[in-house]
Motif scaffolding. Sequence first.
Motif, PDB file in Angstrom:
ATOM      1  N   ALA A   1      -0.892   1.330  -4.375  1.00  0.00           N
ATOM      2  CA  ALA A   1      -2.189   0.666  -4.133  1.00  0.00           C
ATOM      3  C   ALA A   1      -2.087  -0.797  -4.557  1.00  0.00           C
ATOM      4  O   ALA A   1      -1.038  -1.408  -4.381  1.00  0.00           O
ATOM      5  CB  ALA A   1      -3.293   1.423  -4.867  1.00  0.00           C
TER       6      ALA A   1
ATOM      7  N   TRP B   1     -10.488   3.486   6.303  1.00  0.00           N
ATOM      8  CA  TRP B   1      -9.073   3.811   6.492  1.00  0.00           C
ATOM      9  C   TRP B   1      -8.805   5.297   6.272  1.00  0.00           C
ATOM     10  O   TRP B   1      -8.054   5.922   7.015  1.00  0.00           O
ATOM     11  CB  TRP B   1      -8.202   2.962   5.555  1.00  0.00           C
TER      12      TRP B   1
ATOM     13  N   CYS C   1      -6.402   9.210  -4.008  1.00  0.00           N
ATOM     14  CA  CYS C   1      -7.350   8.224  -4.532  1.00  0.00           C
ATOM     15  C   CYS C   1      -7.304   6.980  -3.645  1.00  0.00           C
ATOM     16  O   CYS C   1      -6.228   6.410  -3.428  1.00  0.00           O
ATOM     17  CB  CYS C   1      -6.973   7.807  -5.947  1.00  0.00           C
ATOM     18  N   ASP C   2      -8.461   6.556  -3.156  1.00  0.00           N
ATOM     19  CA  ASP C   2      -8.530   5.316  -2.373  1.00  0.00           C
ATOM     20  C   ASP C   2      -9.964   4.803  -2.438  1.00  0.00           C
ATOM     21  O   ASP C   2     -10.867   5.514  -2.861  1.00  0.00           O
ATOM     22  CB  ASP C   2      -8.107   5.554  -0.912  1.00  0.00           C
TER      23      ASP C   2
ATOM     24  N   PRO D   1     -12.607   3.323  -7.176  1.00  0.00           N
ATOM     25  CA  PRO D   1     -11.458   2.705  -7.836  1.00  0.00           C
ATOM     26  C   PRO D   1     -10.588   3.779  -8.493  1.00  0.00           C
ATOM     27  O   PRO D   1     -11.089   4.611  -9.260  1.00  0.00           O
ATOM     28  CB  PRO D   1     -12.101   1.782  -8.874  1.00  0.00           C
TER      29      PRO D   1
ATOM     30  N   MET E   1       0.845  -1.774   5.865  1.00  0.00           N
ATOM     31  CA  MET E   1       0.692  -1.114   4.558  1.00  0.00           C
ATOM     32  C   MET E   1       1.269   0.298   4.553  1.00  0.00           C
ATOM     33  O   MET E   1       1.539   0.863   3.484  1.00  0.00           O
ATOM     34  CB  MET E   1      -0.786  -1.054   4.162  1.00  0.00           C
ATOM     35  N   GLN E   2       1.429   0.864   5.767  1.00  0.00           N
ATOM     36  CA  GLN E   2       1.954   2.222   5.846  1.00  0.00           C
ATOM     37  C   GLN E   2       3.377   2.284   5.285  1.00  0.00           C
ATOM     38  O   GLN E   2       4.156   1.354   5.496  1.00  0.00           O
ATOM     39  CB  GLN E   2       2.032   2.626   7.321  1.00  0.00           C
ATOM     40  N   ILE E   3       3.703   3.373   4.632  1.00  0.00           N
ATOM     41  CA  ILE E   3       5.096   3.513   4.173  1.00  0.00           C
ATOM     42  C   ILE E   3       6.010   3.704   5.375  1.00  0.00           C
ATOM     43  O   ILE E   3       5.583   4.127   6.443  1.00  0.00           O
ATOM     44  CB  ILE E   3       5.267   4.697   3.188  1.00  0.00           C
TER      45      ILE E   3
ATOM     46  N   PHE F   1      -4.610   4.943   2.309  1.00  0.00           N
ATOM     47  CA  PHE F   1      -4.709   4.229   3.598  1.00  0.00           C
ATOM     48  C   PHE F   1      -5.016   5.254   4.708  1.00  0.00           C
ATOM     49  O   PHE F   1      -5.976   5.993   4.589  1.00  0.00           O
ATOM     50  CB  PHE F   1      -3.435   3.408   3.832  1.00  0.00           C
ATOM     51  N   THR F   2      -4.191   5.321   5.754  1.00  0.00           N
ATOM     52  CA  THR F   2      -4.502   6.247   6.854  1.00  0.00           C
ATOM     53  C   THR F   2      -3.740   7.565   6.746  1.00  0.00           C
ATOM     54  O   THR F   2      -3.753   8.361   7.690  1.00  0.00           O
ATOM     55  CB  THR F   2      -4.239   5.583   8.218  1.00  0.00           C
ATOM     56  N   GLY F   3      -3.056   7.769   5.616  1.00  0.00           N
ATOM     57  CA  GLY F   3      -2.589   9.125   5.334  1.00  0.00           C
ATOM     58  C   GLY F   3      -1.106   9.441   5.489  1.00  0.00           C
ATOM     59  O   GLY F   3      -0.699  10.584   5.252  1.00  0.00           O
ATOM     60  N   TYR F   4      -0.281   8.450   5.859  1.00  0.00           N
ATOM     61  CA  TYR F   4       1.126   8.783   6.126  1.00  0.00           C
ATOM     62  C   TYR F   4       1.794   9.418   4.901  1.00  0.00           C
ATOM     63  O   TYR F   4       2.360  10.509   4.977  1.00  0.00           O
ATOM     64  CB  TYR F   4       1.890   7.519   6.564  1.00  0.00           C
ATOM     65  N   SER F   5       1.755   8.732   3.754  1.00  0.00           N
ATOM     66  CA  SER F   5       2.442   9.261   2.560  1.00  0.00           C
ATOM     67  C   SER F   5       1.828  10.576   2.104  1.00  0.00           C
ATOM     68  O   SER F   5       2.550  11.476   1.649  1.00  0.00           O
ATOM     69  CB  SER F   5       2.428   8.234   1.427  1.00  0.00           C
TER      70      SER F   5
END
Length: 212
Positions: free
Chosen positions: A136, A92, A86-87, A115, A37-39, A65-69
């Motif tokens: 998302a 994650w 927003c997540d 949401p 899912m990571q970019i 997700f885990t913050g890459y973007s």
Amino acid sequence: MAHGIYPYLAARCSPPDELLIDLFAETRQKFGERSVMQIGAELGALLTILTASTGARRAIEVGTFTGYSSICIARGLPDDGHLLCCDVSEEWTSLARHYWKRAGLDGRIELRLGPAADTIAALPAEPVYDIALIDADKTSYPIYYDLLVPRLRPGGLILVDNVLQNGKVLDERSQDADVRAIQAFNEAVAVDDRVQAVLLAVSDGLTIARKR
Ligand SMILES: C[S@@+](CC[C@H](N)C(=O)[O-])C[C@H]1O[C@@H](n2cnc3c(N)ncnc32)[C@H](O)[C@@H]1O
């Protein structure tokens, strides 16, 4: 795109630094296949370039997700800039929080769990954001887009990831809910006269829509 050209160009973008490489590895180690899912690194570089070169100060991201973007966007902001993430996942995004701190970006990034449609709808409908990323759940893209356009300043950018669905958007008979949602979304953005839009073949497809 001509066969084989994508790996060539992806390998000729500025490489991710040690922190992003560590984040990629730790995401894979902790969350296995979910790490897809990571970019990609090339999209990450583009996010920093677009954020910095447009002079963006206020940013919003849907899907952290885990913050890459988020790290790539926040790195393009000035010291007093702000990114709202927003997540829905505490698990994650707890890794994202760890890396925001390590990157010295935790003062620039705010996370709201829940949401994203509710989070954005609760924001004032004022055109204060300079740049937004949508990455998302695909079936909700039209909702996020329509909530974000009024909150974007004229000239601001909405960036939308995964708009090629690994090429499946070409299958007009697809029964896949995500593919069908993205097909409809892409058609709608192309004729939306509130924005000027371009769909780029970066990673899994990135739409850049600039608010008029
Ligand atoms: C493709 S991942 C985002 C990847 C991230 N941009 C990155 O660079 O690593 C999608 C994220 O959307 C989040 N998500 C899914 N449904 C959501 C919803 N309704 N509201 C907010 N976030 C949601 C998931 O928890 C997941 O973290």
